[in-house]
Design a protein around this motif. Structure first.
Motif, mmCIF file in Angstrom:
data_model
loop_
_atom_site.group_PDB
_atom_site.id
_atom_site.type_symbol
_atom_site.label_atom_id
_atom_site.label_comp_id
_atom_site.label_asym_id
_atom_site.label_seq_id
_atom_site.Cartn_x
_atom_site.Cartn_y
_atom_site.Cartn_z
ATOM 1 N N ASP A 1 0.925 -1.064 0.075
ATOM 2 C CA ASP A 1 -0.124 0.053 -0.071
ATOM 3 C C ASP A 1 1.015 1.355 0.072
ATOM 4 O O ASP A 1 2.086 1.036 -0.045
ATOM 5 N N ARG A 2 0.290 2.414 0.213
ATOM 6 C CA ARG A 2 1.020 3.478 -0.072
ATOM 7 C C ARG A 2 2.051 3.820 0.910
ATOM 8 O O ARG A 2 2.986 4.503 0.981
ATOM 9 N N PHE A 3 1.616 3.028 2.326
ATOM 10 C CA PHE A 3 2.858 3.300 3.414
ATOM 11 C C PHE A 3 3.912 2.282 3.342
ATOM 12 O O PHE A 3 5.009 2.483 4.184
ATOM 13 N N PRO B 1 4.564 8.233 2.484
ATOM 14 C CA PRO B 1 3.543 7.695 1.728
ATOM 15 C C PRO B 1 3.590 7.995 0.258
ATOM 16 O O PRO B 1 4.101 9.147 -0.269
ATOM 17 N N VAL B 2 3.544 6.922 -0.523
ATOM 18 C CA VAL B 2 3.584 7.202 -2.148
ATOM 19 C C VAL B 2 2.266 7.440 -2.696
ATOM 20 O O VAL B 2 1.282 7.317 -2.010
ATOM 21 N N ARG B 3 2.228 8.258 -3.691
ATOM 22 C CA ARG B 3 0.966 8.666 -4.292
ATOM 23 C C ARG B 3 0.601 7.905 -5.689
ATOM 24 O O ARG B 3 -0.564 7.991 -6.207
ATOM 25 N N ARG C 1 8.042 3.154 -7.347
ATOM 26 C CA ARG C 1 8.987 2.831 -7.909
ATOM 27 C C ARG C 1 10.259 3.341 -7.171
ATOM 28 O O ARG C 1 11.565 2.747 -6.675
ATOM 29 N N ARG C 2 10.362 4.728 -6.647
ATOM 30 C CA ARG C 2 11.472 5.060 -6.097
ATOM 31 C C ARG C 2 11.585 4.745 -4.526
ATOM 32 O O ARG C 2 12.504 4.651 -4.080
ATOM 33 N N ALA C 3 10.234 4.589 -4.010
ATOM 34 C CA ALA C 3 10.357 3.772 -2.655
ATOM 35 C C ALA C 3 11.030 2.604 -2.506
ATOM 36 O O ALA C 3 11.663 2.205 -1.529
#
Length: 209
Positions: free
Chosen positions: A163-165, A189-191, A197-199
């Motif tokens: 998930d985003r987290f 958190p990713v959007r 990809r960066r995370a």
């Protein structure tokens, strides 16, 4: 779908064909017009019918114990006429309370919090992304063992949640044959997929050092 009185139905007849959340936090359910659930709601006429919607979250990858969590949304069920296409009926579940049981334990969710919650930006792509991680980046996922410590030594690692987290990985095997999940939080958190990809690159980079 659990109704307050015995309903003569097969289990699959109590499963909605479609499920969504309305603008005010109500749960909208589509059933065949001849469904026992529709009959029960119609029989109640102007009275609200108490009901519980049970949701089971299953990992989209092949691992032992694939159930990641369960949720129960209880409230009052009514028919919404003249909205669904012919042969189907839209039912509205007004949420009284919700309960979640997952990796982090059991907790209650108030109706206001349920209505205010936003869908995770990765939800539509999670299954595909997890399957891709497992098939194409298995070696990098296994490197995450180094961030867990000795208990993950010589274990297999399978991504089971995203998930985003952050990323959730299931470790299994090793000397004691134990099975456990570990959560790897992203720095922020990713959007979207670009942010993901960066995370993931940052996470794999940390595991490699």
């Amino acid at each position: 779908m659990l109704l307050p009185r015995p309903v003569a139905a097969l289990p699959e007849q109590l499963v909605p064909e479609e499920r969504s959340v309305g603008p005010d936090g109500e749960v909208l359910l589509v059933f065949p017009a001849d469904s026992p659930v529709v009959r029960a709601a119609t029989h109640a006429q102007d009275d609200e019918l108490p009901a519980v919607l049970e949701i089971t979250d299953v990992a989209p990858v092949s691992v032992p114990n694939r159930i990641r969590g369960r949720a129960w949304v209880s409230g009052w069920l009514t028919c919404v006429r003249g909205v669904a296409e012919p042969g189907r009926m839209l039912l509205r579940l007004e949420v009284g309370e919700a309960r979640v049981d997952d990796l982090w334990g059991t907790g209650m969710v108030e109706p206001e919090s349920f209505a205010a919650a936003a869908a995770d930006p990765l939800v539509e792509h999670e299954a595909e992304l997890l399957q891709h991680l497992h098939a194409a980046h298995g070696d990098q996922v296994r490197q995450l063992c180094g961030l867990v410590g000795e208990r993950a030594a010589d274990t297999a690692a399978v991504p089971v949640g995203l998930d985003r987290f952050g990323l959730r990985v299931r470790f299994s095997g090793g000397e004691r044959g134990r099975v456990f999940d570990a959560r790897f939080d992203f720095r922020e958190p990713v959007r979207d997929i670009v942010g993901l990809r960066r995370a993931m690159h940052q996470l794999f980079e940390a595991a490699a050092h």
